[in-house]
Design a protein around this motif. Structure first.
Motif: not given
Length: 200
Positions: A92-106
């Motif tokens: 599974v690849i997760v992509f959240a545009l504009g939420a780079g601050w949250a990479l670890e949390e995501l």
């Protein structure tokens, strides 16, 4: 889009954010139903033969960190959970545009195998952050660079590849390709990636 009535009026997500502020309980009901529908779709796609799933949250950047932790991340994780229950072997690849601050949390919240990174993030920094977690990275060339001259596309793509090199990296754009992108420029991007990989 469901709340705004279309994509064009959603520039500031005024109506959607108003719902979150005025009627948060209704927003949670709607988001729960949407997560369930997306979860069912992911399972159906895998049952139809998909071997990798990517889940986009193209509006993640519309919310600040506190709001995204309440109205975004939990529902992204909820959408992925049914797939994990049925087929834990599917990447599974997760992509959240504009939420780079949250990479670890995501990553921790969703259990993604690979994190998609948009062009707002420094490629090398994002790669290091994700490698420290043992998770792969996909991205992150700004798709508008594909409007540039071929030599510029090659240069920008090579810089991205050099910043992200190593196991667990998937070369890609930092969001979807734009409809009027010249096909020959897409070929330059793809050929640059292929030639670079062949030389490494």
């Amino acid at each position: 889009y469901m709340i705004e009535g279309g994509g064009g009026s959603a520039k500031h997500y005024r109506l959607a954010k108003r719902l979150l502020r005025e009627r948060p309980s209704d927003a949670h009901v709607l988001l729960t139903r949407l997560a369930e529908a997306v979860g069912d779709l992911l399972v159906a796609q895998v049952e139809a033969g998909a071997e990798v799933m990517q889940v986009f949250d193209s509006a993640a950047g519309a919310l600040g960190p506190d709001d995204y932790r309440v109205f975004g991340m939990p529902y992204l994780a909820a959408a992925i959970r049914p797939l994990r229950d049925v087929r834990p072997d599917i990447p599974v690849i997760v992509f959240a545009l504009g939420a780079g601050w949250a990479l670890e949390e995501l990553y921790r919240t969703t259990g993604a195998d690979v994190m998609g990174v948009d062009w707002h993030e420094e490629a090398r920094d994002a790669r290091q952050r994700l490698q420290a977690l043992g998770v792969g990275m996909q991205g992150n060339l700004d798709p508008t660079w594909l409007y540039a001259a071929p030599n510029v596309i090659r240069d920008r793509t090579t810089r991205m590849l050099e910043a992200c090199a190593g196991p667990g990296y998937i070369a890609n754009l930092g969001h979807g390709i734009l409809p009027d992108t010249p096909v020959e420029h897409v070929r330059v991007f793809v050929d640059t990636v292929r030639n670079w990989a062949a030389e490494v």
